[in-house]
Design a protein around this motif. Structure first.
Motif, PDB file in Angstrom:
ATOM      1  N   LYS A  49      61.915 -17.628   5.231  1.00  0.00           N
ATOM      2  CA  LYS A  49      62.329 -18.491   4.122  1.00  0.00           C
ATOM      3  C   LYS A  49      62.850 -17.733   2.933  1.00  0.00           C
ATOM      4  O   LYS A  49      63.781 -17.851   1.987  1.00  0.00           O
ATOM      5  CB  LYS A  49      62.262 -19.625   2.985  1.00  0.00           C
ATOM      6  CG  LYS A  49      60.895 -19.529   2.400  1.00  0.00           C
ATOM      7  CD  LYS A  49      59.950 -20.862   1.521  1.00  0.00           C
ATOM      8  CE  LYS A  49      58.377 -20.075   0.874  1.00  0.00           C
ATOM      9  NZ  LYS A  49      58.757 -21.626   0.246  1.00  0.00           N
ATOM     10  N   GLU A  50      63.010 -15.476   2.843  1.00  0.00           N
ATOM     11  CA  GLU A  50      63.294 -14.985   2.020  1.00  0.00           C
ATOM     12  C   GLU A  50      62.485 -15.315   0.793  1.00  0.00           C
ATOM     13  O   GLU A  50      63.472 -15.098  -0.152  1.00  0.00           O
ATOM     14  CB  GLU A  50      64.595 -14.744   2.190  1.00  0.00           C
ATOM     15  CG  GLU A  50      65.047 -13.892   3.530  1.00  0.00           C
ATOM     16  CD  GLU A  50      66.802 -13.893   4.148  1.00  0.00           C
ATOM     17  OE1 GLU A  50      67.110 -13.645   3.540  1.00  0.00           O
ATOM     18  OE2 GLU A  50      66.442 -13.109   4.945  1.00  0.00           O
ATOM     19  N   SER A  51      61.845 -15.648   0.712  1.00  0.00           N
ATOM     20  CA  SER A  51      61.269 -15.775  -0.961  1.00  0.00           C
ATOM     21  C   SER A  51      59.994 -16.126  -1.243  1.00  0.00           C
ATOM     22  O   SER A  51      59.250 -15.997  -0.287  1.00  0.00           O
ATOM     23  CB  SER A  51      62.294 -17.089  -1.073  1.00  0.00           C
ATOM     24  OG  SER A  51      61.876 -18.382  -0.989  1.00  0.00           O
ATOM     25  N   VAL A  52      59.323 -15.875  -2.530  1.00  0.00           N
ATOM     26  CA  VAL A  52      58.224 -15.689  -2.593  1.00  0.00           C
ATOM     27  C   VAL A  52      57.667 -17.516  -2.021  1.00  0.00           C
ATOM     28  O   VAL A  52      57.769 -18.427  -2.331  1.00  0.00           O
ATOM     29  CB  VAL A  52      57.752 -15.819  -3.599  1.00  0.00           C
ATOM     30  CG1 VAL A  52      56.631 -15.790  -4.244  1.00  0.00           C
ATOM     31  CG2 VAL A  52      58.047 -15.156  -4.612  1.00  0.00           C
ATOM     32  N   ASP A  53      56.261 -17.085  -1.581  1.00  0.00           N
ATOM     33  CA  ASP A  53      55.286 -18.647  -1.140  1.00  0.00           C
ATOM     34  C   ASP A  53      53.988 -18.635  -1.306  1.00  0.00           C
ATOM     35  O   ASP A  53      53.311 -17.579  -1.224  1.00  0.00           O
ATOM     36  CB  ASP A  53      54.711 -18.537   0.891  1.00  0.00           C
ATOM     37  CG  ASP A  53      54.174 -19.703   0.989  1.00  0.00           C
ATOM     38  OD1 ASP A  53      54.936 -20.680   1.103  1.00  0.00           O
ATOM     39  OD2 ASP A  53      53.208 -19.544   1.260  1.00  0.00           O
ATOM     40  N   CYS A  54      53.838 -20.082  -1.973  1.00  0.00           N
ATOM     41  CA  CYS A  54      52.413 -19.698  -2.549  1.00  0.00           C
ATOM     42  C   CYS A  54      51.978 -21.264  -2.077  1.00  0.00           C
ATOM     43  O   CYS A  54      52.257 -22.185  -2.026  1.00  0.00           O
ATOM     44  CB  CYS A  54      52.676 -19.981  -4.552  1.00  0.00           C
ATOM     45  SG  CYS A  54      53.749 -18.870  -4.953  1.00  0.00           S
ATOM     46  N   ARG A  55      50.748 -21.005  -2.052  1.00  0.00           N
ATOM     47  CA  ARG A  55      49.349 -21.812  -1.166  1.00  0.00           C
ATOM     48  C   ARG A  55      48.136 -21.782  -1.785  1.00  0.00           C
ATOM     49  O   ARG A  55      47.734 -20.596  -1.967  1.00  0.00           O
ATOM     50  CB  ARG A  55      49.361 -21.746   0.297  1.00  0.00           C
ATOM     51  CG  ARG A  55      49.546 -20.363   0.592  1.00  0.00           C
ATOM     52  CD  ARG A  55      49.971 -20.730   2.352  1.00  0.00           C
ATOM     53  NE  ARG A  55      50.662 -20.756   2.560  1.00  0.00           N
ATOM     54  CZ  ARG A  55      51.533 -21.456   3.411  1.00  0.00           C
ATOM     55  NH1 ARG A  55      50.590 -21.953   4.214  1.00  0.00           N
ATOM     56  NH2 ARG A  55      52.322 -21.027   4.079  1.00  0.00           N
ATOM     57  N   ARG A  56      47.990 -22.469  -2.335  1.00  0.00           N
ATOM     58  CA  ARG A  56      46.642 -22.815  -2.741  1.00  0.00           C
ATOM     59  C   ARG A  56      45.221 -22.336  -1.997  1.00  0.00           C
ATOM     60  O   ARG A  56      45.225 -23.396  -0.463  1.00  0.00           O
ATOM     61  CB  ARG A  56      45.819 -24.577  -3.815  1.00  0.00           C
ATOM     62  CG  ARG A  56      44.588 -24.221  -4.467  1.00  0.00           C
ATOM     63  CD  ARG A  56      44.770 -26.136  -4.918  1.00  0.00           C
ATOM     64  NE  ARG A  56      45.472 -25.650  -6.005  1.00  0.00           N
ATOM     65  CZ  ARG A  56      46.150 -26.276  -7.166  1.00  0.00           C
ATOM     66  NH1 ARG A  56      44.952 -25.240  -7.843  1.00  0.00           N
ATOM     67  NH2 ARG A  56      47.133 -26.130  -8.073  1.00  0.00           N
ATOM     68  N   LEU A  57      44.407 -21.759  -2.391  1.00  0.00           N
ATOM     69  CA  LEU A  57      43.304 -21.844  -0.852  1.00  0.00           C
ATOM     70  C   LEU A  57      42.196 -22.924  -1.921  1.00  0.00           C
ATOM     71  O   LEU A  57      41.668 -22.928  -3.032  1.00  0.00           O
ATOM     72  CB  LEU A  57      42.519 -19.988  -1.461  1.00  0.00           C
ATOM     73  CG  LEU A  57      41.713 -20.283   0.061  1.00  0.00           C
ATOM     74  CD1 LEU A  57      41.798 -19.845   1.020  1.00  0.00           C
ATOM     75  CD2 LEU A  57      40.889 -18.457  -0.750  1.00  0.00           C
ATOM     76  N   ASP A  58      42.146 -24.038  -0.555  1.00  0.00           N
ATOM     77  CA  ASP A  58      41.232 -25.257  -1.161  1.00  0.00           C
ATOM     78  C   ASP A  58      39.696 -24.738  -1.317  1.00  0.00           C
ATOM     79  O   ASP A  58      39.328 -25.748  -2.107  1.00  0.00           O
ATOM     80  CB  ASP A  58      41.496 -26.135  -0.242  1.00  0.00           C
ATOM     81  CG  ASP A  58      43.657 -26.601  -0.366  1.00  0.00           C
ATOM     82  OD1 ASP A  58      43.383 -26.767  -1.642  1.00  0.00           O
ATOM     83  OD2 ASP A  58      43.583 -27.156   0.481  1.00  0.00           O
TER      84      ASP A  58
END
Length: 181
Positions: free
Chosen positions: A91-100
């Protein structure tokens, strides 16, 4: 992961007093992605980081620096970071994901821009109760500096690290560009 010792003297960088000019001078003397990743992890006080390159059928690991503690948080940590890197590139942008599996931990993945780079920087950041946004800004700046480092190795001219005006002009252009790359 094997790492070689280098005799380059580099001062420590504090995330509380980020000086782009000083940071760019430090990055200019680094010898490859391994040293870059060590500096990035220290700068953002991350629990680890990985640099990926898009490969034939997925994401290839270019460099990895993950603490034992971080690896204990998830059996699939490397795959989660690779997925973040793949998503950021796609998506050519930052990806943020919470580490559960760890409270206050986030995987922040940024595409590394540049001609044919196909690379991404993923950092495992412990934000605790702090807002995520300042960490996002630093992670994106690090990805831009990694791109500049790689472009310089490919013979593409970048501003001299001592050229404060050129570096600030480049940074200002990157922050105001219409094209997200």
């Amino acid at each position: 992961m094997t790492s070689e010792k280098h005799s380059v003297d580099r001062p420590q960088v504090s995330a509380t007093a980020l000086d782009v000019r000083r940071l760019s001078r430090q990055i200019a003397v680094l010898d490859g992605t391994g040293e870059f990743l060590h500096l990035a992890v220290r700068l953002i006080n991350a629990a680890g980081g990985m640099i990926f390159r898009s490969g034939g059928e997925g994401m290839e690991v270019v460099e990895e620096l993950l603490s034992r503690q971080a690896l204990a948080w998830s059996d699939n940590l490397r795959q989660e970071m690779a997925l973040g890197a793949y998503t950021a590139l796609t998506k050519e942008s930052v990806d943020c994901r919470r580490l559960d599996s760890a409270a206050g931990a986030w995987i922040v993945s940024c595409p590394v821009s540049g001609e044919g780079q196909g690379m991404a920087l993923s950092l495992l950041i412990l934000v605790g109760n702090n807002p995520l946004e300042p960490f996002l800004v630093i992670a994106q700046l690090l990805a831009s500096l990694l791109a500049a480092q790689h472009l310089g190795r490919q013979g593409i001219t970048q501003p001299d690290p001592g050229d404060e005006e050129g570096l600030l002009t480049l940074l200002a252009a990157a922050l105001t560009a219409d094209d997200p790359r």
